[in-house]
Scaffold this motif. Structure first.
Motif, PDB file in Angstrom:
ATOM      1  N   GLN A  54      30.556  51.334  40.326  1.00 33.99           N
ATOM      2  CA  GLN A  54      30.577  50.552  41.555  1.00 33.99           C
ATOM      3  C   GLN A  54      29.234  50.546  42.271  1.00 33.99           C
ATOM      4  N   ASP A  55      28.591  51.704  42.378  1.00 30.64           N
ATOM      5  CA  ASP A  55      27.326  51.790  43.102  1.00 30.64           C
ATOM      6  C   ASP A  55      26.231  50.986  42.414  1.00 30.64           C
ATOM      7  N   THR A  56      26.169  51.090  41.085  1.00 27.06           N
ATOM      8  CA  THR A  56      25.140  50.353  40.337  1.00 27.06           C
ATOM      9  C   THR A  56      25.356  48.850  40.454  1.00 27.06           C
ATOM     10  N   LEU A  57      26.601  48.433  40.336  1.00 33.64           N
ATOM     11  CA  LEU A  57      26.880  47.012  40.449  1.00 33.64           C
ATOM     12  C   LEU A  57      26.536  46.472  41.836  1.00 33.64           C
ATOM     13  N   LYS A  58      26.850  47.236  42.855  1.00 33.39           N
ATOM     14  CA  LYS A  58      26.527  46.807  44.217  1.00 33.39           C
ATOM     15  C   LYS A  58      25.016  46.682  44.398  1.00 33.39           C
ATOM     16  N   GLU A  59      24.296  47.646  43.837  1.00 32.29           N
ATOM     17  CA  GLU A  59      22.839  47.617  43.940  1.00 32.29           C
ATOM     18  C   GLU A  59      22.273  46.393  43.226  1.00 32.29           C
ATOM     19  N   ARG A  60      22.775  46.117  42.028  1.00 33.90           N
ATOM     20  CA  ARG A  60      22.292  44.957  41.272  1.00 33.90           C
ATOM     21  C   ARG A  60      22.687  43.654  41.971  1.00 33.90           C
ATOM     22  N   THR A  61      23.868  43.619  42.544  1.00 37.93           N
ATOM     23  CA  THR A  61      24.297  42.419  43.260  1.00 37.93           C
ATOM     24  C   THR A  61      23.421  42.169  44.481  1.00 37.93           C
ATOM     25  N   ASP A  62      23.162  43.216  45.254  1.00 40.19           N
ATOM     26  CA  ASP A  62      22.366  43.079  46.475  1.00 40.19           C
ATOM     27  C   ASP A  62      20.919  42.688  46.179  1.00 40.19           C
ATOM     28  N   SER A  63      20.388  43.147  45.036  1.00 38.69           N
ATOM     29  CA  SER A  63      18.983  42.877  44.709  1.00 38.69           C
ATOM     30  C   SER A  63      18.808  41.675  43.785  1.00 38.69           C
ATOM     31  N   SER A  64      19.911  40.983  43.476  1.00 38.18           N
ATOM     32  CA  SER A  64      19.830  39.846  42.552  1.00 38.18           C
ATOM     33  C   SER A  64      19.078  38.685  43.179  1.00 38.18           C
ATOM     34  N   LYS A  65      18.554  37.832  42.296  1.00 36.70           N
ATOM     35  CA  LYS A  65      17.762  36.686  42.735  1.00 36.70           C
ATOM     36  C   LYS A  65      18.447  35.378  42.333  1.00 36.70           C
ATOM     37  N   GLU A  66      17.898  34.296  42.815  1.00 26.57           N
ATOM     38  CA  GLU A  66      18.538  32.991  42.682  1.00 26.57           C
ATOM     39  C   GLU A  66      18.825  32.607  41.228  1.00 26.57           C
ATOM     40  N   GLU A  81      31.754  38.475  45.505  1.00 29.64           N
ATOM     41  CA  GLU A  81      30.505  38.773  46.225  1.00 29.64           C
ATOM     42  C   GLU A  81      29.305  38.129  45.543  1.00 29.64           C
ATOM     43  N   ILE A  82      29.276  38.205  44.214  1.00 29.95           N
ATOM     44  CA  ILE A  82      28.170  37.606  43.457  1.00 29.95           C
ATOM     45  C   ILE A  82      28.210  36.092  43.597  1.00 29.95           C
ATOM     46  N   GLY A  83      29.416  35.521  43.515  1.00 28.17           N
ATOM     47  CA  GLY A  83      29.559  34.074  43.627  1.00 28.17           C
ATOM     48  C   GLY A  83      29.143  33.547  44.979  1.00 28.17           C
ATOM     49  N   ARG A  84      29.427  34.289  46.018  1.00 27.92           N
ATOM     50  CA  ARG A  84      29.042  33.856  47.366  1.00 27.92           C
ATOM     51  C   ARG A  84      27.535  33.879  47.571  1.00 27.92           C
ATOM     52  N   LYS A  85      26.845  34.610  46.710  1.00 29.21           N
ATOM     53  CA  LYS A  85      25.379  34.599  46.742  1.00 29.21           C
ATOM     54  C   LYS A  85      24.811  33.455  45.896  1.00 29.21           C
ATOM     55  N   ASN A  86      25.713  32.641  45.335  1.00 35.95           N
ATOM     56  CA  ASN A  86      25.340  31.490  44.505  1.00 35.95           C
ATOM     57  C   ASN A  86      24.618  31.908  43.227  1.00 35.95           C
ATOM     58  N   ARG A  87      25.004  33.069  42.698  1.00 37.32           N
ATOM     59  CA  ARG A  87      24.483  33.479  41.402  1.00 37.32           C
ATOM     60  C   ARG A  87      25.385  32.908  40.299  1.00 37.32           C
ATOM     61  N   GLN A 116      36.493  29.554  41.097  1.00 35.15           N
ATOM     62  CA  GLN A 116      35.497  28.720  41.779  1.00 35.15           C
ATOM     63  C   GLN A 116      34.088  29.282  41.683  1.00 35.15           C
ATOM     64  N   TYR A 117      33.963  30.581  41.406  1.00 34.89           N
ATOM     65  CA  TYR A 117      32.645  31.209  41.347  1.00 34.89           C
ATOM     66  C   TYR A 117      32.090  31.299  39.924  1.00 34.89           C
TER      67      TYR A 117
END
Length: 259
Positions: A159-171, A193-199, A215-216
């Motif tokens: 969970q922690d690693t995924l959250k970190e990668r999600t938060d630091s992901s780019k367009e 969460e990833i989908g809402r960042k439009n990844r 939808q994501y």
């Protein structure tokens, strides 16, 4: 889809209504009779103790386009049951061939090219195996794209690693999820969460994706992962076989199609 029984394995039984479960039970118990008599929908509904709408509702959930295609898929299931396999090591071969054939019938080429387009247009790929049993296919795909000049990162369900990668992901990043069971609320939460960042998200699963996350998803591959017909083969089939097959399709078309 060539097989009703195979398609049935891609949805969770809890997603079926009581009437739809009655239809499924009736079909499994009377499969040969349904095909031999060319049973019409009126009689099937009467025999199963349901109405037409329940049958059509089941077909819609299985993405079967009409009663005619449904009848064809049942006929194919009966034909599969007639296969006479020698009772030796050929049983294992037949089991592998059968599950690959089912996935061959299920996977559409347009979905393969859709996935490759998403990957080609990405700067980085985060490839996540949700269950440890899928670490092999995820590692293989990661290694292939890394060798073909795509920055790839292999993740598990931490969970922690995924959250970190999600938060630091780019367009231009893409997340590729491998899951055999596809019924994790925690996974759905991360995908949301990833989908809402439009990844971009590629979803490879042994179950139909939850309506909450569809939808994501940029690309979806639903695989047959359970043995659809034990009358052909009752032994064990490695959990990774369908996922390795999809990998090989992606790799083949990546290497043999224009960028």
């Amino acid at each position: 889809m060539r097989s009703f029984l195979s398609k049935l394995t891609t949805i969770d039984e809890n997603d079926l209504t009581i009437k739809e479960k009655k239809i499924v039970d009736f079909i499994k118990s009377h499969l040969k009779e349904i095909v031999d008599t060319n049973m019409k929908i009126e009689r099937m509904a009467q025999e199963a103790g349901t109405g037409y709408s329940a049958i059509y509702g089941l077909l819609k959930k299985l993405n079967i386009k009409g009663f005619r295609d449904f009848a064809i898929s049942l006929a194919n299931d009966v034909e599969n049951q007639k296969i006479n396999v020698a009772k030796n090591d050929e049983n294992v071969v037949q089991g592998y061939i059968n599950i690959i054939k089912q996935n061959y019938a299920l996977i559409e080429k347009k979905d393969i090219f859709q996935t490759l387009t998403v990957i080609r247009n990405s700067s980085r790929a985060f490839i996540c195996y949700w269950e440890n049993l899928l670490s092999g296919p995820a590692q293989e795909l990661s290694n292939f794209f890394y060798k073909n000049n795509l920055d790839t990162f292999l993740l598990d369900s931490d969970q922690d690693t995924l959250k970190e990668r999600t938060d630091s992901s780019k367009e231009n990043d893409v997340f590729i999820f491998f899951t055999r069971y596809g019924n994790s609320s925690r996974l759905d939460k991360f995908i949301t969460e990833i989908g809402r960042k439009n990844r971009k998200i590629i979803y490879i699963s042994g179950k139909v994706a939850s309506p909450n996350i569809v939808q994501y998803l940029s690309s979806i591959h639903t695989l047959i992962v359970d043995n659809p017909d034990e009358s052909i083969y009752k032994g064990h089939i490695s959990n990774s076989v369908p996922f390795n097959y999809l990998n090989d399709l992606l790799i083949y078309h990546f290497m043999n199609s224009e960028s």
